[in-house]
Design a protein around this motif. Structure first.
Motif, PDB file in Angstrom:
ATOM      1  N   GLU A 118       2.242   3.424 -12.122  1.00  0.00           N
ATOM      2  CA  GLU A 118       0.963   3.354 -12.823  1.00  0.00           C
ATOM      3  C   GLU A 118       0.692   1.893 -13.157  1.00  0.00           C
ATOM      4  O   GLU A 118       0.511   1.517 -14.305  1.00  0.00           O
ATOM      5  N   LEU A 119       0.716   1.070 -12.122  1.00  0.00           N
ATOM      6  CA  LEU A 119       0.500  -0.368 -12.236  1.00  0.00           C
ATOM      7  C   LEU A 119      -0.543  -0.784 -11.217  1.00  0.00           C
ATOM      8  O   LEU A 119      -0.712  -0.120 -10.197  1.00  0.00           O
ATOM      9  N   SER A 120      -1.187  -1.900 -11.474  1.00  0.00           N
ATOM     10  CA  SER A 120      -2.165  -2.407 -10.519  1.00  0.00           C
ATOM     11  C   SER A 120      -1.450  -2.983  -9.299  1.00  0.00           C
ATOM     12  O   SER A 120      -0.274  -3.368  -9.365  1.00  0.00           O
ATOM     13  N   GLN A 121      -2.173  -3.078  -8.184  1.00  0.00           N
ATOM     14  CA  GLN A 121      -1.605  -3.656  -6.969  1.00  0.00           C
ATOM     15  C   GLN A 121      -1.171  -5.098  -7.192  1.00  0.00           C
ATOM     16  O   GLN A 121      -0.089  -5.487  -6.730  1.00  0.00           O
ATOM     17  N   PRO A 122      -1.945  -5.927  -7.918  1.00  0.00           N
ATOM     18  CA  PRO A 122      -1.476  -7.296  -8.163  1.00  0.00           C
ATOM     19  C   PRO A 122      -0.167  -7.350  -8.955  1.00  0.00           C
ATOM     20  O   PRO A 122       0.670  -8.216  -8.713  1.00  0.00           O
ATOM     21  N   THR A 123       0.032  -6.420  -9.871  1.00  0.00           N
ATOM     22  CA  THR A 123       1.282  -6.385 -10.641  1.00  0.00           C
ATOM     23  C   THR A 123       2.453  -6.013  -9.739  1.00  0.00           C
ATOM     24  O   THR A 123       3.517  -6.627  -9.797  1.00  0.00           O
ATOM     25  N   ASN A 162       2.116   1.593  -4.079  1.00  0.00           N
ATOM     26  CA  ASN A 162       1.198   1.683  -5.209  1.00  0.00           C
ATOM     27  C   ASN A 162       1.250   3.017  -5.939  1.00  0.00           C
ATOM     28  O   ASN A 162       1.210   3.056  -7.168  1.00  0.00           O
ATOM     29  N   ASP A 163       1.308   4.109  -5.196  1.00  0.00           N
ATOM     30  CA  ASP A 163       1.243   5.431  -5.814  1.00  0.00           C
ATOM     31  C   ASP A 163       2.477   5.786  -6.634  1.00  0.00           C
ATOM     32  O   ASP A 163       2.443   6.716  -7.436  1.00  0.00           O
ATOM     33  N   CYS A 195       0.819  -1.214   0.000  1.00  0.00           N
ATOM     34  CA  CYS A 195       0.000   0.000   0.000  1.00  0.00           C
ATOM     35  C   CYS A 195       0.858   1.271   0.000  1.00  0.00           C
ATOM     36  O   CYS A 195       0.417   2.321  -0.464  1.00  0.00           O
ATOM     37  N   SER A 219       2.561  -6.505  -6.525  1.00  0.00           N
ATOM     38  CA  SER A 219       2.758  -7.668  -5.661  1.00  0.00           C
ATOM     39  C   SER A 219       3.543  -8.766  -6.372  1.00  0.00           C
ATOM     40  O   SER A 219       4.390  -9.420  -5.755  1.00  0.00           O
ATOM     41  N   HIS A 220       3.278  -8.952  -7.655  1.00  0.00           N
ATOM     42  CA  HIS A 220       4.032  -9.952  -8.429  1.00  0.00           C
ATOM     43  C   HIS A 220       5.513  -9.594  -8.458  1.00  0.00           C
ATOM     44  O   HIS A 220       6.378 -10.446  -8.225  1.00  0.00           O
TER      45      HIS A 220
END
Length: 115
Positions: free
Chosen positions: A66-71, A62-63, A59, A73-74
């Motif tokens: 410009e990627l999703s949180q799952p990306t 993330n900011d 968290c 996390s990967h």
């Protein structure tokens, strides 16, 4: 047969400037360097290492992208599996910090200086 993680393989090797890596050592170390070769992962490692307190949660990161949180996390998972990040689950959150041993070993491998 001895199986080493990429970080352990780096720690076992002489600096690149001292003697050539064996083929086996190069093959063991390559996953660590591949994990670092991605610009997002390199930046994530830097963000985690320089974050206040030396650790960060997804968290917190993330900011910056410009990627999703799952990306994200990967990418963090790849860095963790390579041994560059340590992680600790606290409730629903997972906190990451850089591995001092991995960073030191990697610096020694590249720079040729012993710690």
């Amino acid at each position: 047969m001895l199986t080493l993680t990429p970080v352990e393989a780096v720690a076992c090797c002489s600096p690149l400037s001292r003697e050539p890596l064996s083929r086996a050592a190069a093959e063991r170390i390559a996953p660590l360097l591949k994990a670092l070769a991605d610009p997002v992962r390199l930046r994530l490692l830097s963000l985690v290492a320089s974050h206040e307190g030396g650790e960060a949660c997804v968290c917190d990161l993330n900011d910056a992208f410009e990627l999703s949180q799952p990306t994200i996390s990967h990418h963090l998972k790849v860095l963790h599996e390579a041994g560059l990040l340590e992680r600790e689950k606290r409730g629903v959150w997972v906190y990451y910090r850089s591995s001092p041993a991995a960073m030191s070993s990697l610096a020694t491998l590249i720079s040729g200086t012993a710690s």
